[in-house]
Design an enzyme around this catalytic site. Structure first.
Site, PDB file in Angstrom:
ATOM      1  N   GLU A   1     -11.473   0.261  -3.304  1.00  0.00           N
ATOM      2  CA  GLU A   1     -10.635   0.790  -2.217  1.00  0.00           C
ATOM      3  C   GLU A   1      -9.417   1.465  -2.836  1.00  0.00           C
ATOM      4  O   GLU A   1      -9.317   1.607  -4.049  1.00  0.00           O
ATOM      5  CB  GLU A   1     -10.207  -0.340  -1.266  1.00  0.00           C
ATOM      6  CG  GLU A   1      -9.338  -1.395  -1.936  1.00  0.00           C
ATOM      7  CD  GLU A   1      -9.026  -2.580  -1.036  1.00  0.00           C
ATOM      8  OE1 GLU A   1      -9.535  -2.660   0.111  1.00  0.00           O
ATOM      9  OE2 GLU A   1      -8.259  -3.467  -1.468  1.00  0.00           O
TER      10      GLU A   1
ATOM     11  N   ASP B   1       0.825  -1.218   0.000  1.00  0.00           N
ATOM     12  CA  ASP B   1       0.000   0.000   0.000  1.00  0.00           C
ATOM     13  C   ASP B   1       0.859   1.268   0.000  1.00  0.00           C
ATOM     14  O   ASP B   1       0.683   2.161   0.848  1.00  0.00           O
ATOM     15  CB  ASP B   1      -0.906   0.033   1.246  1.00  0.00           C
ATOM     16  CG  ASP B   1      -1.750  -1.217   1.416  1.00  0.00           C
ATOM     17  OD1 ASP B   1      -2.125  -1.809   0.400  1.00  0.00           O
ATOM     18  OD2 ASP B   1      -2.031  -1.579   2.569  1.00  0.00           O
TER      19      ASP B   1
END
Ligand code: FUB
Length: 321
Positions: free
Chosen positions: A221, A14
């Site tokens: 997301e 991420d």
């Protein structure tokens, strides 16, 4: 060109990447094997701390600055430190992070430091009115900061409508508009939402909001915002179809019009990224599981990002051997 993994000795994912003081700073999740079985809510992503990395140049080693924030130091913590992001204002650095509180509800917290690499000191409570996951903080050229956030399934976004919790979380029907990421301007002190979060609406080629059943294109997301040639590029993961896509708008709130795929599916279930300009070139940072072969043990790499004449982005594919 797709580059090799930044680090092979620590699992990181991420990547939120920013240029601070002329260097690249990488704000990743720190994956580890907590022994939690895999499920659709992402329970196996049971991360407990953040390490921050820096690179002097694009080909330099990514230096690990050690633990910048640990879950044990966050007063309201329950579990699961997921994708974070960072911002700078008036001599302070702010680390924004999603974390389940003691009742297992995801909230977004903020921690402060004098240095980009931390250590960061968390505020005693989560941001008021925050929910869900994956905060991304974008600084516009006028100095305003905007937070984009949200994620469905394990990210709990389906439990809310109009910024309020609903009795029972549910996805819209396939022919209804998809759930949207949220955007809010940040307060002057960077510690609170400056307004009620609004929907980040993504329109299709006919000017209609993407539908919930459009899994190949709808938001799941991993929000990211960057600006190129005066346009606002909102990019995100499609989750269960494993793509990174983008949509273009004229202002930070949108609406944004869907434009295409930035990154085809990589090895691993999740895909997540950031886009950054460094020393005149654009890069896509992302993760995959080529090293571990395990969904929850991811590694960061990057690729050169190229724009076409019309401002669209050339799709990147990782050619695994
Ligand atoms: O790292 C945990 C979660 O996986 C992130 O918050 C999502 O974006 C996905 O990458």
């Amino acid at each position: 060109m797709v580059r090799d993994h930044l680090r092979k000795d620590i699992f990181i994912a991420d990547p939120a990447v920013h240029v601070f003081n002329g260097k690249l700073y990488i704000y990743p999740s720190h994956d580890f094997d907590a022994g939690v079985p895999e499920d659709d809510l992402g329970s196996h992503f049971a991360m407990e701390d953040y390490h921050i990395f820096s690179m002097d140049n694009i080909d330099s080693e990514a230096r690990d600055h050690g633990v910048a924030l640990h879950v044990k130091d966050i007063p309201w913590a329950g579990r699961q430190l997921w994708d974070c992001d960072a911002a700078y204002k008036n001599g302070k650095y702010y680390l924004y992070f999603p974390l389940k509180d003691k009742t297992d509800i995801f909230r977004i917290g903020v921690a402060i430091s004098d240095k980009p690499e931390g250590p960061f000191v968390p505020e005693p409570f989560p941001i008021y009115g925050s929910y869900s996951i994956d905060p991304c903080v974008f600084e516009d050229e006028d100095g305003r900061h905007y937070m984009y956030f949200g994620g469905i399934w394990g990210g709990q976004l389906q439990r809310y409508r109009n910024n309020k919790a609903i009795e029972c979380g549910r996805q819209p029907a396939d022919d209804e508009p998809a759930l949207c990421a949220k955007v809010t301007v940040m307060s002057d002190d960077m510690l609170q939402f400056g307004e009620e979060p609004k929907d980040v609406i993504i329109l299709d080629e006919n000017g209609e909001p993407l539908k919930a059943g459009d899994n190949e294109r709808r938001f799941f997301e991993a929000s990211w915002m960057h600006k190129y040639n005066g346009k606002y590029y909102f990019s995100y993961s499609t989750g269960d179809t494993h793509k990174l896509c983008y949509a273009i708008g004229d202002n930070p709130y949108g609406p944004f019009t869907y434009k295409g795929v930035i990154l085809n599916p990589v090895k691993g279930w999740t895909t997540h990224h950031s886009i950054v300009q460094f020393k005149g070139k654009w890069y896509l940072f992302f993760h995959d599981v080529e090293i571990s072969g395990k969904t929850h043990l991811r590694s960061i790499r990057f690729a050169d990002l190229n724009y076409k004449e019309d401002g669209t982005i050339e799709t990147i594919t990782v050619n695994y051997k």
